[in-house]
Write a protein that holds these residues in place. Structure first.
Motif, PDB file in Angstrom:
ATOM      1  N   SER A   1      61.711  65.872  52.548  1.00  0.00           N
ATOM      2  CA  SER A   1      61.047  65.836  51.223  1.00  0.00           C
ATOM      3  C   SER A   1      59.607  65.375  51.385  1.00  0.00           C
ATOM      4  CB  SER A   1      61.782  64.893  50.276  1.00  0.00           C
ATOM      5  OG  SER A   1      61.493  63.574  50.612  1.00  0.00           O
ATOM      6  N   TYR A   2      58.804  65.938  50.610  1.00  0.00           N
ATOM      7  CA  TYR A   2      57.396  65.564  50.690  1.00  0.00           C
ATOM      8  C   TYR A   2      56.841  65.404  49.273  1.00  0.00           C
ATOM      9  CZ  TYR A   2      52.406  65.991  51.285  1.00  0.00           C
ATOM     10  OH  TYR A   2      51.059  65.787  51.231  1.00  0.00           O
ATOM     11  N   LYS A   3      56.263  64.298  49.085  1.00  0.00           N
ATOM     12  CA  LYS A   3      55.685  64.050  47.742  1.00  0.00           C
ATOM     13  C   LYS A   3      54.241  64.467  47.755  1.00  0.00           C
ATOM     14  CE  LYS A   3      58.724  60.688  45.761  1.00  0.00           C
ATOM     15  NZ  LYS A   3      58.857  59.379  45.143  1.00  0.00           N
ATOM     16  N   HIS A   4      54.006  65.462  46.963  1.00  0.00           N
ATOM     17  CA  HIS A   4      52.653  65.987  46.928  1.00  0.00           C
ATOM     18  C   HIS A   4      51.961  65.506  45.650  1.00  0.00           C
ATOM     19  CE1 HIS A   4      49.470  68.887  47.487  1.00  0.00           C
ATOM     20  NE2 HIS A   4      49.569  69.148  46.190  1.00  0.00           N
ATOM     21  N   SER A   5      50.895  64.831  45.859  1.00  0.00           N
ATOM     22  CA  SER A   5      50.167  64.331  44.682  1.00  0.00           C
ATOM     23  C   SER A   5      48.891  65.121  44.496  1.00  0.00           C
ATOM     24  CB  SER A   5      49.791  62.862  44.866  1.00  0.00           C
ATOM     25  OG  SER A   5      50.950  62.111  44.918  1.00  0.00           O
ATOM     26  N   HIS A   6      48.629  65.441  43.316  1.00  0.00           N
ATOM     27  CA  HIS A   6      47.327  66.030  43.020  1.00  0.00           C
ATOM     28  C   HIS A   6      46.910  65.621  41.620  1.00  0.00           C
ATOM     29  CE1 HIS A   6      48.959  69.154  40.355  1.00  0.00           C
ATOM     30  NE2 HIS A   6      49.993  69.089  41.169  1.00  0.00           N
ATOM     31  N   SER A   7      45.634  65.574  41.464  1.00  0.00           N
ATOM     32  CA  SER A   7      45.129  65.108  40.173  1.00  0.00           C
ATOM     33  C   SER A   7      45.242  66.231  39.161  1.00  0.00           C
ATOM     34  CB  SER A   7      43.674  64.688  40.307  1.00  0.00           C
ATOM     35  OG  SER A   7      42.907  65.839  40.592  1.00  0.00           O
ATOM     36  N   ALA A   8      45.173  65.827  37.895  1.00  0.00           N
ATOM     37  CA  ALA A   8      45.260  66.822  36.832  1.00  0.00           C
ATOM     38  C   ALA A   8      44.086  67.766  36.866  1.00  0.00           C
ATOM     39  CB  ALA A   8      45.323  66.110  35.489  1.00  0.00           C
ATOM     40  N   ALA A   9      42.976  67.284  37.359  1.00  0.00           N
ATOM     41  CA  ALA A   9      41.790  68.126  37.420  1.00  0.00           C
ATOM     42  C   ALA A   9      41.832  69.076  38.606  1.00  0.00           C
ATOM     43  CB  ALA A   9      40.548  67.252  37.524  1.00  0.00           C
ATOM     44  N   GLY A  10      42.862  68.978  39.361  1.00  0.00           N
ATOM     45  CA  GLY A  10      43.015  69.905  40.468  1.00  0.00           C
ATOM     46  C   GLY A  10      42.473  69.371  41.775  1.00  0.00           C
ATOM     47  N   THR A  11      41.972  68.185  41.766  1.00  0.00           N
ATOM     48  CA  THR A  11      41.430  67.629  42.990  1.00  0.00           C
ATOM     49  C   THR A  11      42.569  67.118  43.856  1.00  0.00           C
ATOM     50  OG1 THR A  11      39.670  66.877  41.576  1.00  0.00           O
ATOM     51  CG2 THR A  11      39.628  66.084  43.841  1.00  0.00           C
ATOM     52  N   ASP A  12      42.599  67.596  44.999  1.00  0.00           N
ATOM     53  CA  ASP A  12      43.689  67.187  45.891  1.00  0.00           C
ATOM     54  C   ASP A  12      43.427  65.801  46.436  1.00  0.00           C
ATOM     55  OD1 ASP A  12      45.849  67.149  47.409  1.00  0.00           O
ATOM     56  OD2 ASP A  12      45.488  69.112  48.356  1.00  0.00           O
ATOM     57  N   THR A  13      44.442  64.999  46.422  1.00  0.00           N
ATOM     58  CA  THR A  13      44.249  63.627  46.894  1.00  0.00           C
ATOM     59  C   THR A  13      45.079  63.340  48.149  1.00  0.00           C
ATOM     60  OG1 THR A  13      45.968  62.922  45.399  1.00  0.00           O
ATOM     61  CG2 THR A  13      43.718  62.665  44.616  1.00  0.00           C
ATOM     62  N   THR A  14      45.644  64.368  48.697  1.00  0.00           N
ATOM     63  CA  THR A  14      46.481  64.136  49.881  1.00  0.00           C
ATOM     64  C   THR A  14      45.616  63.903  51.107  1.00  0.00           C
ATOM     65  OG1 THR A  14      46.521  66.490  50.195  1.00  0.00           O
ATOM     66  CG2 THR A  14      48.418  65.526  49.078  1.00  0.00           C
ATOM     67  N   GLY A  15      46.260  63.400  52.125  1.00  0.00           N
ATOM     68  CA  GLY A  15      45.529  63.136  53.351  1.00  0.00           C
ATOM     69  C   GLY A  15      45.212  64.438  54.069  1.00  0.00           C
ATOM     70  N   HIS A  16      44.467  64.345  55.100  1.00  0.00           N
ATOM     71  CA  HIS A  16      44.029  65.555  55.771  1.00  0.00           C
ATOM     72  C   HIS A  16      44.449  65.592  57.252  1.00  0.00           C
ATOM     73  CE1 HIS A  16      41.879  67.094  52.353  1.00  0.00           C
ATOM     74  NE2 HIS A  16      41.465  65.850  52.126  1.00  0.00           N
ATOM     75  N   SER A  17      45.514  64.927  57.535  1.00  0.00           N
ATOM     76  CA  SER A  17      46.007  65.003  58.913  1.00  0.00           C
ATOM     77  C   SER A  17      46.572  66.411  59.132  1.00  0.00           C
ATOM     78  CB  SER A  17      47.090  63.941  59.108  1.00  0.00           C
ATOM     79  OG  SER A  17      48.183  64.258  58.303  1.00  0.00           O
ATOM     80  N   PRO A  18      46.647  66.893  60.351  1.00  0.00           N
ATOM     81  CA  PRO A  18      47.143  68.255  60.591  1.00  0.00           C
ATOM     82  C   PRO A  18      48.517  68.482  59.989  1.00  0.00           C
ATOM     83  CG  PRO A  18      46.251  67.287  62.583  1.00  0.00           C
ATOM     84  CD  PRO A  18      46.250  66.220  61.558  1.00  0.00           C
TER      85      PRO A  18
ATOM     86  N   TYR B   1      42.283  60.084  35.539  1.00  0.00           N
ATOM     87  CA  TYR B   1      43.056  61.300  35.767  1.00  0.00           C
ATOM     88  C   TYR B   1      44.496  60.908  36.058  1.00  0.00           C
ATOM     89  CZ  TYR B   1      38.550  63.540  36.013  1.00  0.00           C
ATOM     90  OH  TYR B   1      37.305  63.993  35.707  1.00  0.00           O
ATOM     91  N   LEU B   2      45.367  61.583  35.373  1.00  0.00           N
ATOM     92  CA  LEU B   2      46.786  61.288  35.590  1.00  0.00           C
ATOM     93  C   LEU B   2      47.240  61.917  36.914  1.00  0.00           C
ATOM     94  CD1 LEU B   2      48.423  61.860  32.111  1.00  0.00           C
ATOM     95  CD2 LEU B   2      48.404  59.750  33.438  1.00  0.00           C
ATOM     96  N   ALA B   3      47.875  61.142  37.697  1.00  0.00           N
ATOM     97  CA  ALA B   3      48.364  61.670  38.979  1.00  0.00           C
ATOM     98  C   ALA B   3      49.736  62.293  38.773  1.00  0.00           C
ATOM     99  CB  ALA B   3      48.431  60.550  39.984  1.00  0.00           C
ATOM    100  N   MET B   4      49.819  63.554  39.079  1.00  0.00           N
ATOM    101  CA  MET B   4      51.120  64.228  38.938  1.00  0.00           C
ATOM    102  C   MET B   4      51.785  64.287  40.313  1.00  0.00           C
ATOM    103  SD  MET B   4      49.823  67.243  36.485  1.00  0.00           S
ATOM    104  CE  MET B   4      51.282  68.219  36.545  1.00  0.00           C
ATOM    105  N   THR B   5      52.984  63.939  40.326  1.00  0.00           N
ATOM    106  CA  THR B   5      53.697  63.913  41.609  1.00  0.00           C
ATOM    107  C   THR B   5      54.814  64.965  41.618  1.00  0.00           C
ATOM    108  OG1 THR B   5      53.266  61.564  41.678  1.00  0.00           O
ATOM    109  CG2 THR B   5      54.908  62.392  43.220  1.00  0.00           C
ATOM    110  N   ASP B   6      54.734  65.804  42.558  1.00  0.00           N
ATOM    111  CA  ASP B   6      55.803  66.804  42.719  1.00  0.00           C
ATOM    112  C   ASP B   6      56.575  66.489  43.997  1.00  0.00           C
ATOM    113  OD1 ASP B   6      54.803  68.110  40.547  1.00  0.00           O
ATOM    114  OD2 ASP B   6      53.525  69.422  41.778  1.00  0.00           O
ATOM    115  N   THR B   7      57.789  66.798  43.974  1.00  0.00           N
ATOM    116  CA  THR B   7      58.568  66.650  45.203  1.00  0.00           C
ATOM    117  C   THR B   7      58.861  68.055  45.743  1.00  0.00           C
ATOM    118  OG1 THR B   7      59.553  64.699  44.292  1.00  0.00           O
ATOM    119  CG2 THR B   7      60.631  65.643  46.221  1.00  0.00           C
ATOM    120  N   VAL B   8      58.381  68.243  46.902  1.00  0.00           N
ATOM    121  CA  VAL B   8      58.538  69.580  47.509  1.00  0.00           C
ATOM    122  C   VAL B   8      59.563  69.477  48.639  1.00  0.00           C
ATOM    123  CG1 VAL B   8      57.359  71.449  48.706  1.00  0.00           C
ATOM    124  CG2 VAL B   8      56.164  70.104  46.966  1.00  0.00           C
ATOM    125  N   TYR B   9      60.444  70.337  48.581  1.00  0.00           N
ATOM    126  CA  TYR B   9      61.455  70.401  49.662  1.00  0.00           C
ATOM    127  C   TYR B   9      61.187  71.654  50.467  1.00  0.00           C
ATOM    128  CZ  TYR B   9      63.844  66.859  46.930  1.00  0.00           C
ATOM    129  OH  TYR B   9      64.143  65.728  46.257  1.00  0.00           O
TER     130      TYR B   9
END
Lengths: 221, 192
Positions: A166-183, A127-135
């Motif tokens: 800035s926060y780099k949000h990564s998610h897989s192309a299949a929609g599976t979130d791969t980010t951490g789960h800290s509060p 799965y290609l990891a797409m990286t968005d930068t969210v401000y």
């Protein structure tokens, strides 16, 4: 040496069985005389023809004993009655004969199939990891440096400084979130989703309506 | 009756296929085709012992009843059946050899054949002489001679029955003919 005459002269046996020496053609006589003499030829021919006649006559005189056939038929009947049909079927199956080339072809086919299958590269799904930068903007209470205290009046409220993170949000192309789960991460994620939803809503996306947005916002908050 | 007539038209291999399924009529037809041939063959091979010939014929057909699946449908039935007969004879010869060795006797006494006169119509004497000299032949030569001239089986099929090359069959046959012709020449007016 004489034992191989039939081999040396393949026609000799046939001639001996069918013609006497006097009945042979000149060419045949010449050929025969190379192998055996005339007297010998005639003697052999006589033995063959006389034996054939004798055996044929003898065979006609023989009568089979009917008791043997009766006995055999009885045995056949008793054998059939005690034979298990399943066993009989298995027997038929395992004594079924076929030309050797047929199973050989089948085996060769399976061998080729296995070879091809074995040499095929296994493709793993990546799965290609797409990286968005969210401000996003977060208001944080500004810490007043001790040196600047004189600039602001003491009763003045603390200025809300806008800090951009800035926060780099990564998610897989299949929609599976791969980010951490800290509060903290969850907070950022919720914010990001809010922004996305708002954008979609603005564009008039049919999949979203007010109720969906409201539901999300309730859950998110 | 019509059913039997139809069976009569079937080949030996087709009949054996029916015997496999337990068809008694098919067995009767096959028996009528081969019983005399086999009985006569055994009779000759076993020095005119009628009892043994009957027993062996019976045993052979019993084998067909008990193991019809052993027959290879790609082969000819007559070749197969005579191959079994040949093996039965071979075993019997082995037993007889052991018995003779044990008894240390001269073996079976054969009737002495006196020379025939010039009267060629004396068929009975020729038959006796042929029987006598056939018995004197060793089993390999006798077997080939009988298969060829009594059963009228081709050289190629005899080779298949005996499991040997055609050349061997031919040379054995020629030897048998020559030996018999020497012994039976007294019945041939041309040689006398």
């Amino acid at each position: 040496m004489e034992d191989s005459f039939f081999d040396k002269m393949p026609g000799l046996q046939k001639l001996l069985e069918t013609k006497s020496f006097s009945e042979l053609t000149a060419k045949e006589k010449d050929e025969v005389l190379i192998a055996i003499g005339q007297d010998e030829y005639d003697a052999c021919h006589a033995v063959i023809t006389e034996s054939k006649v004798h055996f044929a006559k003898e065979q006609k005189e023989l009568v089979p004993d009917p008791a043997i056939l009766r006995n055999l038929l009885k045995k056949m009947e008793s054998r059939r009655s005690r034979q298990n049909p399943v066993l009989l079927m298995l027997q038929k199956l395992f004594t079924f004969r076929m030309p050797v080339y047929q199973p050989a072809f089948v085996l060769a086919f399976f061998a080729v199939l296995l070879f091809v299958q074995g040499n095929r590269k296994h493709e793993t799904i990546r799965y290609l990891a797409m990286t968005d930068t969210v401000y996003f903007e977060k208001q944080i209470p500004a810490a007043i440096p001790p040196g600047n205290q004189s600039i602001h009046p003491p009763d003045a409220p603390a200025v809300n400084t806008v800090k951009t993170t800035s926060y780099k949000h990564s998610h897989s192309a299949a929609g599976t979130d791969t980010t951490g789960h800290s509060p903290n991460d969850q907070y950022i994620k919720n914010a990001y989703q809010k922004i996305q939803l708002a954008a979609l809503l603005k564009r008039g996306h049919p999949a979203f309506d007010d109720s969906a947005l409201m539901k999300f916002l309730v859950v998110a908050n | 009756m019509r059913f039997l007539q139809n069976l009569g038209k079937k080949t030996d291999e087709e009949l054996l296929q029916l015997i496999r399924d337990g068809n008694k009529e098919a067995f009767s037809v096959l028996y009528s085709r081969y019983s005399i041939k086999l009985y006569n063959f055994f009779l000759r091979m076993l020095d005119k012992d009628h009892g043994k010939a009957e027993d062996f014929t019976h045993d052979l057909f019993l084998k067909i009843i008990e193991n019809p699946f052993l027959f290879d449908m790609n082969r000819r039935f007559d070749t197969w059946v005579f191959h079994i007969a040949y093996n039965i004879c071979k075993n019997e010869y082995r037993k007889m050899a052991v018995r003779n060795e044990y008894q240390q006797g001269p073996g079976k006494d054969l009737p002495v054949i006196t020379e025939a006169g010039n009267d060629r119509s004396d068929v009975l004497k020729f038959s006796e002489a042929l029987d006598h000299h056939l018995q004197l032949l060793d089993e390999r030569h006798k077997m080939v001679f009988l298969l060829r001239y009594q059963q009228e089986i081709s050289i190629r099929e005899i080779a298949e029955i005996l499991d040997c090359p055609e050349g061997t069959v031919k040379s054995r046959l020629f030897t048998a003919i020559k030996r018999l012709s020497k012994k039976l020449s007294v019945f041939d007016p041309k040689i006398n």
